[in-house]
Design a protein around this motif. Sequence first.
Motif, short mmCIF file in Angstrom:
data_model
loop_
_atom_site.label_atom_id
_atom_site.label_comp_id
_atom_site.label_asym_id
_atom_site.label_seq_id
_atom_site.Cartn_x
_atom_site.Cartn_y
_atom_site.Cartn_z
N LEU A 33 0.83 -1.21 0.00
CA LEU A 33 0.00 0.00 0.00
C LEU A 33 0.87 1.26 0.00
CD1 LEU A 33 -2.82 -1.07 2.53
CD2 LEU A 33 -2.93 -0.97 0.03
N GLY A 34 1.96 1.21 0.78
CA GLY A 34 2.86 2.36 0.84
C GLY A 34 3.49 2.64 -0.51
N PHE A 35 3.82 1.55 -1.24
CA PHE A 35 4.43 1.73 -2.56
C PHE A 35 3.43 2.38 -3.52
CE2 PHE A 35 5.50 -0.04 -6.83
CZ PHE A 35 6.68 0.67 -7.01
N LEU A 36 2.17 1.92 -3.46
CA LEU A 36 1.14 2.52 -4.31
C LEU A 36 0.98 4.01 -4.00
CD1 LEU A 36 -1.69 -0.18 -4.49
CD2 LEU A 36 -0.13 0.58 -6.29
N LEU A 37 0.91 4.29 -2.70
CA LEU A 37 0.78 5.69 -2.26
C LEU A 37 1.98 6.51 -2.75
CD1 LEU A 37 -0.93 7.59 -0.40
CD2 LEU A 37 0.58 6.90 1.47
N LEU A 39 3.93 5.82 -5.23
CA LEU A 39 3.92 5.89 -6.70
C LEU A 39 3.07 7.07 -7.16
CD1 LEU A 39 5.34 3.89 -8.56
CD2 LEU A 39 3.19 2.66 -8.83
N VAL A 40 1.86 7.17 -6.59
CA VAL A 40 0.94 8.25 -6.97
C VAL A 40 1.53 9.61 -6.62
CG1 VAL A 40 -1.32 9.28 -6.53
CG2 VAL A 40 -1.10 6.79 -6.79
N ILE A 41 1.97 9.75 -5.36
CA ILE A 41 2.48 11.05 -4.92
C ILE A 41 3.80 11.38 -5.61
CG2 ILE A 41 3.34 12.34 -2.92
CD1 ILE A 41 1.20 10.86 -1.28
N GLY A 42 4.66 10.36 -5.76
CA GLY A 42 5.95 10.58 -6.42
C GLY A 42 5.79 11.04 -7.86
N PHE A 43 4.88 10.38 -8.61
CA PHE A 43 4.63 10.78 -9.99
C PHE A 43 4.07 12.20 -10.04
CE2 PHE A 43 4.63 6.26 -11.59
CZ PHE A 43 5.62 6.48 -12.52
N CYS A 44 3.09 12.46 -9.17
CA CYS A 44 2.49 13.81 -9.15
C CYS A 44 3.55 14.87 -8.88
CB CYS A 44 1.38 13.89 -8.11
SG CYS A 44 -0.11 13.01 -8.61
N ARG A 45 4.48 14.55 -7.99
CA ARG A 45 5.52 15.54 -7.69
C ARG A 45 6.52 15.65 -8.83
NH1 ARG A 45 8.20 15.17 -1.99
NH2 ARG A 45 8.94 17.21 -2.67
N ALA A 46 6.86 14.51 -9.45
CA ALA A 46 7.81 14.56 -10.56
C ALA A 46 7.24 15.39 -11.72
CB ALA A 46 8.15 13.15 -11.04
N TYR A 47 5.95 15.25 -11.97
CA TYR A 47 5.33 15.98 -13.09
C TYR A 47 4.66 17.28 -12.63
CZ TYR A 47 6.36 11.71 -15.56
OH TYR A 47 7.02 10.65 -16.10
N LYS A 48 4.88 17.63 -11.35
CA LYS A 48 4.41 18.90 -10.80
C LYS A 48 2.92 19.12 -11.01
CE LYS A 48 8.93 20.98 -10.81
NZ LYS A 48 9.63 19.78 -11.30
N VAL A 49 2.14 18.10 -10.66
CA VAL A 49 0.68 18.25 -10.69
C VAL A 49 0.28 19.24 -9.60
CG1 VAL A 49 -1.52 17.04 -10.40
CG2 VAL A 49 0.40 15.88 -11.50
N PRO A 50 -0.44 20.30 -9.98
CA PRO A 50 -0.76 21.30 -8.97
C PRO A 50 -1.54 20.70 -7.80
CG PRO A 50 -1.81 21.80 -11.09
CD PRO A 50 -1.01 20.58 -11.29
N LEU A 51 -1.44 21.31 -6.66
CA LEU A 51 -2.10 20.90 -5.42
C LEU A 51 -1.50 19.61 -4.84
CD1 LEU A 51 -4.27 22.20 -3.64
CD2 LEU A 51 -5.86 20.46 -4.47
N VAL A 52 -1.52 18.49 -5.62
CA VAL A 52 -0.97 17.23 -5.10
C VAL A 52 0.51 17.42 -4.78
CG1 VAL A 52 -0.78 14.75 -5.47
CG2 VAL A 52 -2.59 16.03 -6.60
N THR A 53 1.21 18.18 -5.62
CA THR A 53 2.63 18.42 -5.40
C THR A 53 2.86 19.09 -4.05
OG1 THR A 53 3.00 18.64 -7.76
CG2 THR A 53 4.68 19.56 -6.33
N GLN A 54 2.09 20.15 -3.78
CA GLN A 54 2.26 20.88 -2.52
C GLN A 54 1.84 20.01 -1.34
OE1 GLN A 54 0.78 22.34 -5.25
NE2 GLN A 54 2.48 23.70 -5.78
N LEU A 55 0.69 19.35 -1.47
CA LEU A 55 0.24 18.46 -0.40
C LEU A 55 1.28 17.36 -0.15
CD1 LEU A 55 -3.58 18.05 -1.17
CD2 LEU A 55 -2.53 19.27 0.73
N GLY A 56 1.82 16.83 -1.22
CA GLY A 56 2.84 15.79 -1.12
C GLY A 56 4.06 16.28 -0.37
N GLY A 102 5.13 5.14 2.55
CA GLY A 102 4.62 5.90 1.40
C GLY A 102 5.39 7.19 1.17
N ALA A 103 5.72 7.87 2.26
CA ALA A 103 6.46 9.13 2.14
C ALA A 103 7.83 8.88 1.54
CB ALA A 103 6.58 9.80 3.49
N TYR A 104 8.52 7.85 2.06
CA TYR A 104 9.86 7.57 1.55
C TYR A 104 9.81 7.05 0.11
CZ TYR A 104 11.52 8.38 6.25
OH TYR A 104 11.82 8.96 7.45
N PHE A 105 8.81 6.18 -0.17
CA PHE A 105 8.67 5.68 -1.54
C PHE A 105 8.42 6.83 -2.51
CE2 PHE A 105 7.49 1.29 0.13
CZ PHE A 105 8.62 0.69 -0.38
N SER A 106 7.63 7.80 -2.09
CA SER A 106 7.32 8.92 -3.01
C SER A 106 8.59 9.68 -3.37
CB SER A 106 6.27 9.85 -2.40
OG SER A 106 6.85 10.75 -1.49
#
Lengths: 222, 253
Positions: A33-37, A39-56, A102-106
């Motif tokens: 579950l942590g890896f999935l979390l 993955l989602v947050i890491g990708f959002c941050r890598a591609y700078k998806v607004p809002l999710v990036t800051q929350l992440g 999840g935080a470290y995986f991201s």
Amino acid sequence: MFDDLLQIAIQYLPRLLVGALQTIKITSIGVSLGFLLGLVIGFCRAYKVPLVTQLGQVYVAIIRGTPLLVQLFFIFFGLPSLTGSAIPPLVAGISAITINSGAYFSEIVRGAVQSIRKSQVEAGRSLGLGWFKTMRFVIWPQAFINALPSLGNQFIISLKDTSLMAVISVEELTRNGQIIIAATFRAFQIWLLVALIYLVMTGLLSIILNQVEKKFSRYMYA
Amino acid sequence: MIKKWCNEMDKDPVIKLRNIHKSFGDLHVLKGIDLDVHHGEVLVIIGPSGCGKSTLLRCINLLEKPDDGKIIFEGKNILEPGIDINQVRTRLGIVFQGFNLFPHMTVIENVMLGPKESLGFSKEKARNIAEKQLAHVGLIEKADAFPVQLSGGQQQRVAIARSLGMAPRAILLDEITSALDPETIGEVLSVMKDLASEGTTMVVVSHEMGFAREVAHRVVFIDGGLIVEEGPPQRIFDEPQNERTRNFISMIL
């Protein structure tokens, strides 16, 4: 000290192995579950998806900046005192591992995606591949291979972290060791056995991860 | 060969650039470039570093988007909205200075990716194309090697094969020998000469003046973001008209 080790081992190993099985269960569910979390947050941050990036960013800062034990207590004691409904220890434990890893995986995912040079994207796009196909065939496979050592490292850290679940009486390996010692007062022998079982688990995991790494990164060796 | 090329001159150019401008921030790199590339032509672009020649090449297949101007390719202005850039890029190959092969794929997988995923060919057809192109650049025996196992010259030949696998109308070569060891430059130049003799339309940014003199149909000298002079290689190298061209030629020859 050592003379009765074999006898104690034979007598209490089954109970410890039941705990080890629980440890494996918590680790595999929590890490998946942590890896999935991550993955989602890491990708959002890598591609700078607004809002999710800051929350992440805030999420990673909080998790990385506080001890896992405090996070566990917060989930198990803190949240119920606010909501009024108790959380089962196992659920609290798995949640803590999930949120923590999840935080470290991201961070690992974000770093891996960003580490692939822009010229690789250009090479893919110049063959007429769209953005998604370039990511799928060119960038993500390379990012995954680069991330493997760090992913494996976090897997092993999370496995050991599950020992903290003992303090909220989840009957995993460490907790079962405590219980046996409380009844037998054989602290030296039992902790030695507990440590050895952890070592076997992390050792096996290391070997498997090394094999996976070797298989995927064969291109790195000239 | 020259005669064949002259006949082709009458047809519409493959690529027609008009008034191409490009800036990076305050830096005005291209200041209005007009250029035609004809079918089967080998056009070599020369100029001092920072003159905009690589940027111009990257503009042609839209790795950089020009700020102003027109690029007419196959009769259409590819800078207009609604143009499928991916479709254009399948018809305009580019080879980079740094090879940019995909390190996690074998040599043949590198060449197969475009035909398979971009042109939608079956795996068998993509493999056939890749084998043919690898044989073309003399590297079929390295099909199952990884890029890291090849020399720079071999990697660049794979990159050329990867580009040719798309069967492009024209191929853009961006200083493709500049990152190579001197002893492997020759093999890449010889592949380029083969392509030229087969009538491949090529736009070449290069510092290889020997190649330009021998193979180019036309040489374009760019300085300060503008075309200063263009003409057949003999004229550009032996009797340059413009003083800046003369200075540049005298420095490099």
